[in-house]
Enzyme design. Structure first.
Site, PDB file in Angstrom:
ATOM      1  N   LYS A 227       0.835  -1.204   0.000  1.00  0.00           N
ATOM      2  CA  LYS A 227       0.000   0.000   0.000  1.00  0.00           C
ATOM      3  C   LYS A 227       0.870   1.255   0.000  1.00  0.00           C
ATOM      4  CE  LYS A 227      -3.803   0.072   2.537  1.00  0.00           C
ATOM      5  NZ  LYS A 227      -4.743   0.243   3.679  1.00  0.00           N
ATOM      6  N   GLU A 233      10.110  -5.983   3.928  1.00  0.00           N
ATOM      7  CA  GLU A 233      10.340  -7.280   3.273  1.00  0.00           C
ATOM      8  C   GLU A 233       9.938  -7.232   1.798  1.00  0.00           C
ATOM      9  OE1 GLU A 233       8.592  -8.391   7.428  1.00  0.00           O
ATOM     10  OE2 GLU A 233       8.376  -6.793   5.963  1.00  0.00           O
ATOM     11  N   GLY A 287      -5.204  -5.032   5.452  1.00  0.00           N
ATOM     12  CA  GLY A 287      -4.429  -5.991   4.667  1.00  0.00           C
ATOM     13  C   GLY A 287      -5.010  -7.384   4.662  1.00  0.00           C
ATOM     14  N   ARG A 288      -5.422  -7.876   5.849  1.00  0.00           N
ATOM     15  CA  ARG A 288      -5.937  -9.252   5.929  1.00  0.00           C
ATOM     16  C   ARG A 288      -7.336  -9.385   5.352  1.00  0.00           C
ATOM     17  NH1 ARG A 288      -5.199  -6.754  10.653  1.00  0.00           N
ATOM     18  NH2 ARG A 288      -6.914  -6.412  12.117  1.00  0.00           N
ATOM     19  N   GLU A 374      -4.787 -11.901  13.993  1.00  0.00           N
ATOM     20  CA  GLU A 374      -4.339 -10.518  13.904  1.00  0.00           C
ATOM     21  C   GLU A 374      -5.490  -9.566  14.248  1.00  0.00           C
ATOM     22  OE1 GLU A 374      -1.046  -9.007  11.085  1.00  0.00           O
ATOM     23  OE2 GLU A 374      -2.894  -8.322  10.119  1.00  0.00           O
ATOM     24  N   HIS A 405      -3.742 -38.018  10.825  1.00  0.00           N
ATOM     25  CA  HIS A 405      -2.496 -38.755  11.067  1.00  0.00           C
ATOM     26  C   HIS A 405      -1.427 -37.845  11.667  1.00  0.00           C
ATOM     27  CE1 HIS A 405      -3.842 -42.402   8.934  1.00  0.00           C
ATOM     28  NE2 HIS A 405      -4.573 -41.535   8.253  1.00  0.00           N
ATOM     29  N   LYS A 530       8.921  -4.949  14.483  1.00  0.00           N
ATOM     30  CA  LYS A 530       9.458  -4.294  13.280  1.00  0.00           C
ATOM     31  C   LYS A 530      10.403  -3.156  13.656  1.00  0.00           C
ATOM     32  CE  LYS A 530       5.571  -3.476  10.923  1.00  0.00           C
ATOM     33  NZ  LYS A 530       4.658  -3.164   9.792  1.00  0.00           N
TER      34      LYS A 530
END
Length: 582
Positions: A227, A233, A287-288, A374, A405, A530
């Protein structure tokens, strides 16, 4: 206009109250009701057919059965009263009407606008945002059709058939979930022939190496999703792929091979991307919750074509309408949210397992992990008051039967973890083998139907005695049962259903947050790590380039940094360009 934009925030401030939901009578009634429920067992509750019937809800091809929750019809009535005490209906309406319900960031929360029909009116700060949404969608449709048809080509004239989308968190998990679910859908397969889509998220250079392995820069288009165009990153990965492209094709090729999903057009242009090839989204999209914005729609449309992605948006929109209009007792996201609150805050079960019996949904749990944890991983109310009750769920999951399993042992005989079982009626890729008792999909679904009953009913010592199980093994083979779950049965898994599933869980999370009285739409918890990483980055640079000693860190961190720098002393001080060689 500035004055207008603060109005919803002021309105919220006027309404704000430090009264916590746990101080209300419905909360206290539910706390007292827990003792009644502890005296019941799902073996008995499941014998009540009327109760079971009333705990089944159907909407638009989705069937929800929550009869295996440790709850009675009285529990549900008490939960509806809790929702009323939390003004849940009003909270939902405030979200849809664009009020700044994300009060800590003074923002609207309007991911529902991202999939609203063209003629819908949804206002934020007095402006209908839906035309802006559709301007971007139309631009995506036009651009992706040019790329897919070969009328937009790379710097050497070759068709751009390979796409790498760079983004992290919500810019990655949501689109990856949808892409993985569509990869085996017969209709989507036809549209994706000859194309591939990859996602580069981690700043770990191994992720870069895996993403560019086997790809030719001449046929690759890179979508940079950030954005602000400042996410550390994402921008390092973007610079890495810019170098990969320009070292092979020259710096001028960047404009033909890289596009952006961003609102910072100045930094986009400075990076070397034509701002005309930047696709916008807005600060009222978290964002999510952004998979239905250009964040997801652009890379998914490049892979599958806009028509497939539009069906996904319509599926989500179908649930948006249902969530806003259906009465609570028939409202799938509301029921899911209230049951989560019951399990977490009253029964004391903090975790939830998301168990899709569909390999196509293998990336669903990781996405919902972010959407849920979050959003609701908060310790204070929306007014900043420390919560005296548990809020937020610990989410994890794996497709069935793989999970059986792996961790089902603990779910059956260890800790109580409420489970979401998700089953699909028609397989995307059916397999039949002559001579087999059932089809491969029926074999899968046999487990989908069996596991919730195994958790609910368990197996008693008496039953084991009748089966002549050795006495010393009886404690080990006894299953207590009374372990809650719910079952989702979905008609098929196509773009539309995938949109429905996503929106159901997004709104479930909102319901939980509204009732708990927290802000589900900020994420201050990601900031501290961060900012500390920024200090470490400066230290690593100073130590590598000027041999400066490690200063300003805690003893333990200093020891770790010292060990790291000593063991990686072969990293050159003046970094040359070095790209992965897979």
């Amino acid at each position: 206009m500035a004055a207008l934009s603060t109005l919803p925030f002021l309105h919220h401030a006027e309404m704000a109250s430090t009264t916590l939901i746990c101080d209300t009578q419905p909360w206290k009634d539910l706390k007292a009701h827990v003792e009644d429920i502890k005296k019941t067992h799902l073996r008995d509750l499941m014998n009540d057919k009327e109760r079971c019937e009333q705990m089944m809800v159907e909407f638009d091809g989705m069937f929800l059965d929550y009869s295996r929750q440790c709850a009675t019809l009285d529990t549900m009535d008490k939960l509806y009263k809790l929702a009323e005490a939390a003004s849940l209906k009003q909270q939902i309406n405030r979200m849809y009407s664009g009020e700044h319900i994300n009060s800590t960031e003074n923002r609207s929360v309007l991911h529902v606008a991202l999939r609203a029909p063209r003629d819908t009116v949804i206002n934020s700060d007095g402006k209908n945002v839906v035309p802006d949404v559709w301007n971007v969608l139309d631009k995506i449709k036009d651009f992706t059709e040019k790329v897919r048809s070969g009328s937009w080509v790379g710097a050497t004239g070759k068709t751009l058939k390979d796409v790498i989308a760079i983004g992290i968190g919500g810019s990655f998990l949501g689109p990856l979930f949808v892409h993985t679910a569509l990869q085996t859908d017969p209709e989507a397969i036809e549209f994706a022939k000859g194309r591939q889509l990859r996602f580069l998220a981690n700043v770990d250079p191994i992720d870069v190496a895996r993403n560019i392995a086997g790809l030719n820069p001449e046929t690759t288009l890179v979508v940079v999703v950030s954005k602000t165009f400042t996410t550390a990153e994402t921008m390092l990965n973007a610079r890495t792929l810019r170098e990969w492209i320009s070292s092979a094709l020259g710096p001028s090729a960047v404009a033909k091979h890289m596009v952006a999903v961003s609102t910072n057009l100045m930094l986009v242009e400075k990076f070397g991307i034509d701002p005309n090839n930047a696709f916008a989204f807005w600060d009222w999209v978290g964002g999510r919750y952004s998979v239905c914005s250009a964040v997801g729609v652009l890379p998914l449309s490049l892979q599958y074509g806009f028509s497939i992605v539009e069906k996904f948006l319509k599926g989500a929109s179908s649930i948006d309408d249902h969530f806003r209009s259906a009465p609570f007792e028939k409202n799938i996201p509301v029921l899911l949210g209230l049951l989560s609150i019951w399990n977490v805050s009253f029964l004391g079960y903090p975790a939830r397992a998301i168990l899709p019996y569909s390999q196509a949904l293998e990336k669903f749990a990781p996405h919902i992990q972010q959407v849920s944890m979050e959003s609701n991983g908060k310790g204070v109310s929306i007014d900043g008051v420390p919560l005296p009750y548990e809020a937020g769920e610990i989410d994890f999951g794996e497709p069935g039967t793989n999970g059986q399993h792996s961790f089902y042992q603990l779910i059956h005989q260890g800790r109580v973890i409420p489970c979401d079982f998700i089953g699909i009626v028609k397989s995307q890729q059916p397999v039949y083998l002559k001579g087999e008792v059932v089809s491969n999909h029926d074999e899968l679904m046999s487990n989908f139907f069996a596991q919730p009953d195994a958790l609910a009913y368990g197996k008693t010592a008496e039953q084991l005695l009748k089966e002549n199980v050795a006495q010393h093994l009886i404690p080990h083979k006894t299953f207590s049962g009374n372990r809650p779950s719910l079952s989702f049965l979905i008609s098929s898994l196509n773009a539309y259903n995938i949109g429905q599933l996503l929106a159901s869980y997004e709104h479930r999370v909102a319901v939980e947050g509204f009732v708990w009285g927290i802000n589900s739409f900020d994420q201050w918890g990601v900031e501290l790590g961060k900012s500390l990483a920024t200090q470490v980055r400066k230290q690593l640079n100073a130590s590598r380039t000027k041999s400066e000693p490690i200063e300003g860190f805690k003893f333990s961190t200093t020891k770790l940094l010292t060990r790291y720098l000593q063991a990686s002393s072969d990293v050159p001080a003046d970094l040359p360009t070095l790209l992965p060689r897979i």
